[in-house]
Design a protein around this motif. Structure first.
Motif, short mmCIF file in Angstrom:
data_model
loop_
_atom_site.label_atom_id
_atom_site.label_comp_id
_atom_site.label_asym_id
_atom_site.label_seq_id
_atom_site.Cartn_x
_atom_site.Cartn_y
_atom_site.Cartn_z
N MET A 203 0.84 -1.19 0.00
CA MET A 203 0.00 0.00 0.00
C MET A 203 0.88 1.23 0.00
O MET A 203 2.00 1.22 0.50
N ASP A 206 -2.65 6.13 0.32
CA ASP A 206 -4.10 6.16 0.11
C ASP A 206 -4.60 5.16 -0.92
O ASP A 206 -5.73 5.26 -1.37
N GLN A 207 -3.78 4.18 -1.29
CA GLN A 207 -4.21 3.24 -2.31
C GLN A 207 -3.47 1.91 -2.18
O GLN A 207 -2.42 1.83 -1.54
N TYR A 208 -4.07 0.90 -2.79
CA TYR A 208 -3.45 -0.41 -2.83
C TYR A 208 -2.48 -0.48 -4.01
O TYR A 208 -2.70 0.14 -5.05
N GLU A 220 0.95 0.47 -9.66
CA GLU A 220 -0.35 0.97 -9.22
C GLU A 220 -1.46 0.19 -9.92
O GLU A 220 -1.30 -0.26 -11.05
N ARG A 223 -7.32 0.63 -11.48
CA ARG A 223 -8.48 1.22 -10.82
C ARG A 223 -8.55 0.66 -9.41
O ARG A 223 -8.44 -0.55 -9.20
N GLN A 224 -8.73 1.54 -8.44
CA GLN A 224 -8.76 1.13 -7.05
C GLN A 224 -10.09 0.45 -6.70
O GLN A 224 -11.10 0.65 -7.38
N SER A 227 -14.64 2.56 -2.38
CA SER A 227 -14.14 3.55 -1.41
C SER A 227 -14.09 3.01 0.00
O SER A 227 -13.20 3.39 0.78
N THR A 230 -10.64 1.44 0.30
CA THR A 230 -9.51 2.38 0.30
C THR A 230 -9.53 3.28 1.53
O THR A 230 -8.46 3.78 1.94
N THR A 260 -10.15 -4.81 -10.27
CA THR A 260 -10.03 -3.70 -11.22
C THR A 260 -10.89 -3.92 -12.46
O THR A 260 -11.21 -2.97 -13.16
#
Length: 452
Positions: A203, A206-208, A220, A223-224, A227, A230, A260
């Motif tokens: 991580m 703010d994202q995986y 990256e 697409r995360q 919400s 996250t 994703t």
């Protein structure tokens, strides 16, 4: 043979060259001179022939000497070959004896070597896909060299294998932060602070992130996830003590990669196509009518409540207009007053019930439009099957998505419209009932006055 041919050629040359000489010699004038010339020529020919024989015999002797030399060399080489064959056989026997001695000397070490190679091969495949390799790169190469080695492992190599396995086990229970190059969605490489949760997740703040085992890089996600997932990453990164909830991927990135490809709500809505947009328009129109009716009926209800508390009729509400009709017809009989008030109520009823039936119609049309989208979607699906067959399900996915999404949209639009229609209808009927009740009271009061 070549010498003989050479002598013949030389003889022919002599003959050919002798002809012009003879032709150039003076002719004999008498028989004695002719006999002398013939004798001279005969002696010359015999001399030449003897010379040729000597040359042929000398060449033949040379060839015989070469043949004898070649035969002697052949015999020497054959003897050498037999000697080498005997030496090769002796070496084979010695090599077999040495291999047997080596096998006996190795003993259990050979079995250990096989186990070490197997464990190293398993460790290589594990390290290659482990997200821990994002923090400690290059571990799989060392295991690959050990797994493919043809020699017995030495003690330092065995220690390296044990250390690598122990390091993997220890790191799988750690939560650490380190700096690593991250490949962004745009293809750029940026140095970021990466948090590793055991062997499960990578991580940023703010994202995986996911570990690409093929390139050995941290990437990256295109697409995360949703919400609510996250948000736990953000809270986990800000927490400095205690415990914090976090969604982890037990498949070490596989589930995150699959997520994703998950269709979002907006993408699913767009799959409904033109029919889906029309259903949305129907729902929006129905909601606007409902909103307008609730506002108007609410205003009417408040105005009627104020009118009931006032003795002066007002034109801004149905009850006030009905009371005004009564004020204008106080001196008529009961039957006429009743007809006048019924007429006033009939005039007020369309104003109160306006738009209520439209809401009901829209609530009935929405699922029909959904059925229309279902039918058109299935038609597209069958056309795709006719053209391309059933080999590729992606070809049929568009028509099936339209068929299913429009049905859902039709139901989603119809359910709230039906519910809101019942609310608006009950509100309008309550106002009509209130007006009729007040009119009936006015008539009863007027009839009581006449009876006195």
């Amino acid at each position: 043979m070549k010498t003989v041919l050479k002598s013949v050629v030389l003889a022919a040359g002599l003959v050919l060259t002798a002809q012009p000489v003879l032709a150039a010699a003076p002719q004999a004038k008498t028989l004695e001179q002719l006999l002398q010339d013939v004798q001279k020529d005969r002696l010359s020919d015999n001399k030449i022939n003897k010379q040729r024989e000597q040359e042929f015999l000398s060449a033949r002797a040379d060839k015989q000497a070469l043949l004898s030399k070649a035969k002697s060399e052949l015999a020497a080489e054959q003897a050498r070959g037999k000697q080498l064959e005997a030496s090769f056989a002796d070496n084979e026997k010695q090599l077999a004896a040495l291999e047997e001695k080596l096998t006996l000397a190795v003993g259990n070490m050979g079995e250990m070597f096989g186990v070490v190679r197997q464990v190293a091969g398993d460790a290589q495949s594990r390290f290659q896909t482990s997200i821990i390799s994002a923090q400690y790169p290059g571990r799989d190469k060392e295991m690959k060299e050990l797994a493919q080695s043809k020699e017995l492992p030495e003690l330092p190599q065995l220690e390296d294998l044990w250390f690598a396995l122990q390091k993997e086990m220890t790191a799988s229970g750690e939560v650490v932060k380190f700096k690593a190059p991250v490949i962004t969605v745009d293809g750029e490489k940026k140095e970021m602070d990466v948090t590793r949760v055991g062997a499960f997740n990578l991580m940023s703040s703010d994202q995986y992130l996911v570990y690409n085992s093929e390139s050995g890089t941290v990437d990256e996600l295109s697409r995360q996830p949703e919400s609510y997932m996250t948000d736990t990453v953000i809270s986990f990164g800000k927490n400095t003590s205690g415990y914090s909830p976090l969604y982890v991927d037990p498949s070490r990135g596989t589930i995150l990669t699959l997520m994703t490809q998950k269709v979002t709500l907006l993408e699913r809505y767009n799959q409904g196509g033109t029919v889906g947009y029309i259903i949305t328009g129907v729902l929006a129109l129905g909601l606007l009518i409902v909103l307008e009716r609730l506002i108007v009926l609410g205003g009417m209800s408040a105005a009627i409540s104020r009118q009931r508390k006032s003795d002066t009729p007002s034109d801004n509400n149905p009850l006030g207009r009905i009371l005004k009709v009564y004020e204008n017809n106080r001196n008529v009989d009961v039957e006429t007053l009743e007809l006048k008030l019924d007429e006033a109520i009939l005039k007020e009823t369309p104003r109160i019930e306006r738009g209520v039936s439209v809401i009901k119609v829209l609530a009935a049309v929405a699922p029909l439009l959904g059925l229309l989208g279902t039918v058109t979607g299935m038609i597209d699906t069958f056309q795709s099957i006719t053209l391309f067959g059933t080999g590729d399900p992606k070809i049929m996915a568009g028509g099936i998505s339209t068929a299913l999404v429009t049905t859902v949209l039709g139901l989603v639009a119809a359910l709230p419209l039906i519910f809101l229609h019942s609310i608006v209808y009950s509100r309008s009927q309550s106002l009509i009932h209130l007006v009729e009740e007040q009119a009936a009271g006015i008539i009863a009061e007027h009839a009581e006055k006449e009876s006195k």
